[in-house]
Structure formats: C-alpha cells, structure tokens
Design a protein around this motif. Sequence first.
Motif, PDB file in Angstrom:
ATOM      1  N   LYS A 110       0.832  -1.207   0.000  1.00  0.00           N
ATOM      2  CA  LYS A 110       0.000   0.000   0.000  1.00  0.00           C
ATOM      3  C   LYS A 110       0.865   1.255   0.000  1.00  0.00           C
ATOM      4  O   LYS A 110       0.591   2.221  -0.731  1.00  0.00           O
ATOM      5  N   ILE A 170      -9.107   1.520 -14.429  1.00  0.00           N
ATOM      6  CA  ILE A 170      -9.576   0.887 -13.185  1.00  0.00           C
ATOM      7  C   ILE A 170      -8.915   1.546 -11.980  1.00  0.00           C
ATOM      8  O   ILE A 170      -9.561   1.820 -10.967  1.00  0.00           O
ATOM      9  N   GLY A 171      -7.616   1.816 -12.100  1.00  0.00           N
ATOM     10  CA  GLY A 171      -6.890   2.465 -11.005  1.00  0.00           C
ATOM     11  C   GLY A 171      -7.433   3.846 -10.691  1.00  0.00           C
ATOM     12  O   GLY A 171      -7.571   4.222  -9.522  1.00  0.00           O
ATOM     13  N   ILE A 174     -10.772   3.407  -8.896  1.00  0.00           N
ATOM     14  CA  ILE A 174     -10.536   2.985  -7.505  1.00  0.00           C
ATOM     15  C   ILE A 174     -10.042   4.157  -6.667  1.00  0.00           C
ATOM     16  O   ILE A 174     -10.476   4.350  -5.519  1.00  0.00           O
ATOM     17  N   ILE A 177     -13.021   6.351  -5.894  1.00  0.00           N
ATOM     18  CA  ILE A 177     -13.854   5.764  -4.839  1.00  0.00           C
ATOM     19  C   ILE A 177     -13.184   5.929  -3.484  1.00  0.00           C
ATOM     20  O   ILE A 177     -13.828   6.267  -2.481  1.00  0.00           O
ATOM     21  N   GLY A 178     -11.866   5.705  -3.466  1.00  0.00           N
ATOM     22  CA  GLY A 178     -11.123   5.885  -2.217  1.00  0.00           C
ATOM     23  C   GLY A 178     -11.198   7.315  -1.713  1.00  0.00           C
ATOM     24  O   GLY A 178     -11.303   7.555  -0.501  1.00  0.00           O
ATOM     25  N   SER A 217     -13.627  13.633  -7.220  1.00  0.00           N
ATOM     26  CA  SER A 217     -13.709  12.182  -7.386  1.00  0.00           C
ATOM     27  C   SER A 217     -14.667  11.803  -8.505  1.00  0.00           C
ATOM     28  O   SER A 217     -14.428  10.833  -9.231  1.00  0.00           O
TER      29      SER A 217
END
Length: 284
Positions: A110, A170-171, A174, A177-178, A217
């Motif tokens: 991470k 996709i990244g 994500i 969303i994060g 976002s």
Amino acid sequence: MGESPFVKKDTFGRKLHRLKERTKPFVVRFSRFGHVAQGVVYFIIGILAIQTAFGLKGDLVTSQGALHTIAKQPFGFLILIILAVGLSGYAFWQIISAIFDPHHVGHGVKGVFTRLGYLVVATFYISLCVSSVKILLHAHVHTSGKHYQTVSAKLLSYPFGQTIIALTGIGVIIFGIGQVYWALSGRFLKKLKKNEMSKEEWRWSGHIGKTGIIARSIVFGIIGFFLIRTALQADPDETKGLDGALAEVAQRPFGSVLLAIVSIGLMAYGVYMFAESRYKRIDP
C-alpha cells in the motif's frame, strides 16, 4: 597535540543533517505556496465550468485552459509566472513525499503504491508548469483531451497497450472511490493542524473539503470510465481529459444542473486547498 576525544568528528552525515535543517523552512514555505497555486487553478476551472452550465459564455476547460484564461487577465503574465512557481512547489512537495515519506505510509504494498501516486501527481503538476512556460513564450498548448488521446494512441500501438490503459482506468476509478470514502469519513481532516484553527475554520474546512474532494472524485470516475472504454474499443478518441469529463456531465439529463453542482464542488476544492496551504501538517 592530539584531538580531543570529546569532540565529535564532523562527518558527511552530520553536514547533510545540518543542510536539511537549514532548508526545511524553505521547503515548507515552497510547498504551502504550491497548495495555494493548486487552489487557484481548481477555483478558476470551477468558475469557467459554472459559466458554461448557466450559458454565460464560459468554456469547459482543462487546467491548461485555466492558465490561458489567467494569462488574458490584467497583469496575467505576472500572475502566471507566480502560479508556475507555485505549481512547481506543489510538484516538489509530491516528490519529497514519495522519496522521504513524511506521511509515514511505509514500504509495504500500500505504501509503495501511495508513493508512486505522489510521483504521478508530481508529473501532472510539472506538466502544468511546462504549459505555463509555453503560454508565457506564446507556444501552442494542447487541451488535456487532445494530449491524453495522443498518449492513448501511442499506447494502443504497443503490445499490451489496451491492458495498460484498462488497468489505468480501473486504477483511476478505484482512486476516485477511495477519495469519496476519505472525504465522507473525514479522515482528510487529520492532515490539518486543528490546534491552530478556530472552531469555525475547522467546521467549514470539513464541509468545503468534503464537497470539493467528492466533486473531484466524480471527475476522476468519469475519466476512468472513458479510459476503460478506450481500451475495450481500441479507440483513442474515447479518452477524456478534465474538459471531456465535464462535457460528459453537461450532456446528461439535467446536465446543466449536474455541471453546476460539480463546478461548485471544484471551486470548493480550490478553497479547501487554501485552507491546506495554511494549516496542513507539512514536515519534510
């Protein structure tokens, strides 16, 4: 006469530490100035987009377009120079964050991805600095949509190019969303020095920060969606930059209302960056 055993030798490490301590105030001020510059760019993008939403002859623009708009204002040349320096300061802080890990994200999976993210952000703001210099030199600057479509076309010509674009999309989704979770949970406020803020400043920073981060976002999510569509259809024209994402919002049912909401959110993000420039914990 021999050297005193109580006098520590002035090693390279100690010299480096002293240099770091002397430059720390400069790094902090430069980074805070960079946050101000970022806030100005987002605020102007929000203003131009909301003008479009209400039919006030505004143009959906990228951050590069916002820089063009600044350049056209009285003293725009001087303002653009100051902003270019500020944006380089924000890029510089992202590089510092990636290399020296002042946020203590660590060296795990991470942490590594987070630090790579800092470098990606730094690259984006370095490109804005380059755009600023080109505008100052009266050179041609592409919109973000055209720029990313060119990059997509190059990637599609390589083996696994479609896969890379799809994974990037996709990244980005994500990440968006994060960011929504980060905003709704209020965790972003941990970056601010609460003990130096009044109750009103703390409360409004929370409201404005949530609104701005969520709006940004949404834009990230749209950009990610079109990156995936670019990969599936092998069509670089499907790639959207910031301007393309805002244009897609405008084309939906009740698009003007949705665009106005997102635009206000982007302006809110700009204002929140002003708060970060003053109260963010920055320790290089």
